[in-house]
Motif scaffolding. Structure first.
Motif, PDB file in Angstrom:
ATOM      1  N   GLU A   1      11.110  67.860  29.896  1.00 57.75           N
ATOM      2  CA  GLU A   1      12.416  67.569  30.155  1.00 57.75           C
ATOM      3  C   GLU A   1      12.412  68.008  31.663  1.00 57.75           C
ATOM      4  O   GLU A   1      12.293  69.120  31.727  1.00 57.75           O
ATOM      5  N   SER A   2      13.164  67.042  32.405  1.00 61.22           N
ATOM      6  CA  SER A   2      13.282  67.351  34.037  1.00 61.22           C
ATOM      7  C   SER A   2      13.991  68.553  34.371  1.00 61.22           C
ATOM      8  O   SER A   2      13.481  69.106  35.282  1.00 61.22           O
TER       9      SER A   2
ATOM     10  N   GLY B   1      10.875  63.759  22.335  1.00 65.24           N
ATOM     11  CA  GLY B   1      10.330  64.590  23.175  1.00 65.24           C
ATOM     12  C   GLY B   1       9.673  65.832  22.250  1.00 65.24           C
ATOM     13  O   GLY B   1       9.542  65.632  20.920  1.00 65.24           O
TER      14      GLY B   1
ATOM     15  N   ASN C   1      13.590  58.524  26.619  1.00 68.15           N
ATOM     16  CA  ASN C   1      13.859  58.702  27.937  1.00 68.15           C
ATOM     17  C   ASN C   1      15.386  58.027  28.252  1.00 68.15           C
ATOM     18  O   ASN C   1      15.493  56.797  27.831  1.00 68.15           O
TER      19      ASN C   1
ATOM     20  N   ARG D   1      15.353  61.732  32.224  1.00 68.41           N
ATOM     21  CA  ARG D   1      15.222  62.824  31.419  1.00 68.41           C
ATOM     22  C   ARG D   1      13.841  63.239  31.647  1.00 68.41           C
ATOM     23  O   ARG D   1      13.438  64.439  31.738  1.00 68.41           O
ATOM     24  N   TYR D   2      13.107  62.251  31.752  1.00 69.64           N
ATOM     25  CA  TYR D   2      11.578  62.422  31.918  1.00 69.64           C
ATOM     26  C   TYR D   2      11.270  61.616  33.484  1.00 69.64           C
ATOM     27  O   TYR D   2      10.951  60.384  33.452  1.00 69.64           O
TER      28      TYR D   2
END
Length: 550
Positions: free
Chosen positions: A67-68, A284, A226, A88-89
């Protein structure tokens, strides 16, 4: 050049205190950290800009699987409070933009030489220095030689007969053309259904005139779920960043996710189904944290329950029963290979009339022809052929450089598999540090946190060597042997041993198959490294050159 480095070199000055290869996450932070300590550092990067993995991998659909908000640097509070991720990604362009922003923000470009490929490095024991040579023949001498080349950097392409006769275009995803490839109205074939293949297939499925997927081994792709990140979400992340980083560092995978249960003990089948469904919706790597990840990766019965849940999800999503069964993995447990993410309805892609699936385990590729691919049973006409076949992982990029230590080349020493102490150093190669090297947690974790831990440990180690008046440090032979045995023992006692994966080098014909990352968890590994440093680098040998020792 730092005074410590200049004073301890018994055979004259070196050109720089430290040479770092690579300008991705690892190289950028290593440069910043050593420069803060007053060392003269030079980074050599083969590309023409910073970015590492995210410079080279520009194929359609490329994203990270962490995750970012945790796929970034944590060492500088200003960095993670000033930068805002969009989703998120994040996709490859956004990650590359982030790394370029960091390099500008910390003024790192001035110490990086771009379009410079390091081809060899040779150690001189009398002066305790390395001579690093470039492709153009230029040489530079240094005390410390640090590789930041990445674990997934050397592309692997199967050697199919007839490729040179193919009249269409072919590409490897890891060397995608900078200007992109127009796949509209083309018959495209893609070989490979690992993480990269899944991303590519989902993105290209509705773009090409027809997409033919050649699959050898199906995978367990979990939905990433995402989405764009709202301002409110990001405000909450920023408010809690200190706690997020602390929990991530103190976890097996370098991720700040709690697990619902340690194991399935005492849970009914309905309870297990409910908790798996809840985590499936979260998506995820949160799904892998339904139970303690170490339990999922060690307990065959628990793993089978999780694996069966995913298999049923695949069957539900794919309309054609025969295609669904081809996509259902049965030859390895979930998590025994790097778990890929499904960002854009990967399995639903196979419901399209313009997407075909070929099981090359049952119907192997015989050769590439002038106009496509011939298998044992059929011929598939193609305009474009894409290799999503991954990398010579963990060791490939290191061994592509001719590294010669004390009386031995690294390729010779690692002929039967890599041998390191902590994944950081190897006996017979003093002052050579390998960031996220073999037998460290690396690819089993959220990479930026593993990278930061290695960079900080290396920087502290170099400071210790200089402050104590030493010229060299290397792993002892005994400590290296014990660490290799420990890594292998842990892997054999987990489910990793039941998969033919790039973790073991199984994707590259002829490569010695041995489990390469350290599977004991980032949290345990951090404690081990910290203890070794506190104990004056227990397991390492420190020395001075002859002129200094007399």
């Amino acid at each position: 050049m730092s005074d410590a480095a200049a004073d301890t070199n018994g055979d004259g000055d070196v050109d720089v205190d430290a040479v770092v290869i690579g300008a991705g996450f690892s190289g950028l932070y290593m440069l910043h950290k050593l420069r803060e300590q007053g060392l003269d550092v030079r980074v050599y990067e083969k590309g023409d800009e910073v970015g590492g993995t995210w410079y080279w991998n520009t194929y359609p659909g490329a994203r990270c699987d962490s995750e970012s908000h945790i796929y970034c640097f944590s060492f500088d509070e200003d960095l993670h409070r000033e930068w805002t991720w969009s989703e998120r990604y994040p996709e490859q362009p956004e990650i590359l933009e982030y790394l370029q922003w960091v390099a500008d923000r910390l003024d790192l470009h001035r110490n990086i030489e771009f379009e410079r490929e390091v081809t060899s490095a040779t150690y001189d024991d009398e002066s305790a220095t390395w001579t690093v040579e470039m492709a153009d023949g230029e040489r530079v001498t240094t005390r410390y030689f640090v590789t930041a080349v990445g674990c997934l950097s050397k592309p692997y392409r199967p050697d199919f007969d007839g490729l040179e006769e193919f009249e269409g275009e072919w590409y490897h995803t890891a060397r995608w053309p900078e200007d992109g490839v127009d796949l509209e109205d083309e018959h495209v074939g893609v070989i490979g259904t690992g993480s990269t293949g899944i991303q590519f297939i989902s993105e290209v499925g509705g773009r090409a005139d027809h997409l033919t997927v050649f699959q050898r081994t199906p995978n367990y792709a979990v939905p990433a779920q995402n989405r764009p990140l709202s301002e409110e979400e990001y405000a909450e992340i920023r408010e809690n960043y200190d706690d997020i980083w602390e929990r991530a560092r103190d976890s097996r995978l370098g991720m700040p996710f709690d697990h619902e249960h340690e194991t399935d003990y005492g849970l009914s089948d309905e309870d297990i189904e409910d908790v798996l469904e809840e985590r499936w919706q979260q998506g995820g790597f949160r799904f892998l944290h339904t139970f303690e990840p170490g339990a999922i990766l060690s307990d065959p019965e628990l793993n089978e329950k999780v694996s069966a849940f995913i298999r049923e999800k695949i069957r539900e999503r794919v309309d054609d029963p025969e295609t669904a069964e081809t996509l259902v993995p049965t030859d390895h447990p979930y998590g025994a290979k790097r778990p890929p993410m499904d960002y854009d309805d990967y399995y639903g892609t196979y419901n399209r009339d313009d997407v075909s699936l070929v099981d090359v385990d049952e119907n192997p590729i015989d050769r590439v022809t002038t106009d496509g691919i011939r298998t044992t049973d059929d011929h598939y006409e193609l305009d474009v052929l894409v290799f999503a076949t991954g990398f010579d992982a963990m060791t490939g990029a290191l061994l592509a450089i001719d590294i010669e230590g004390r009386n031995q080349r690294l390729e010779e020493k690692w002929e039967a598999g890599p041998r390191t102490y902590l994944g950081l150093m190897t006996h017979g190669f003093p002052n050579l540090f390998t960031i996220t090297g073999p037998q460290s947690p690396s690819v089993l974790t959220n990479m930026p946190l593993s990278i930061e831990q290695h960079v900080e440990w290396i920087a502290d180690c170099i400071a210790y060597v200089d402050d104590e008046g030493y010229d060299r440090i290397e792993a002892s032979e005994d400590s290296e042997e014990q660490w290799v045995q420990n890594t292998n023992m842990l892997a054999e006692n987990m489910l990793f041993s039941e998969a033919k994966s790039w973790y073991r080098g199984a994707n590259v014909p002829g490569k010695t198959q041995v489990f390469t990352p350290f599977p004991g968890g980032l949290d345990n590994y951090r404690e081990i490294c910290a203890r070794i440093a506190r104990d004056d680098y227990d397991g390492f040998e420190l020395g001075r050159v002859a002129a200094q020792a007399e």
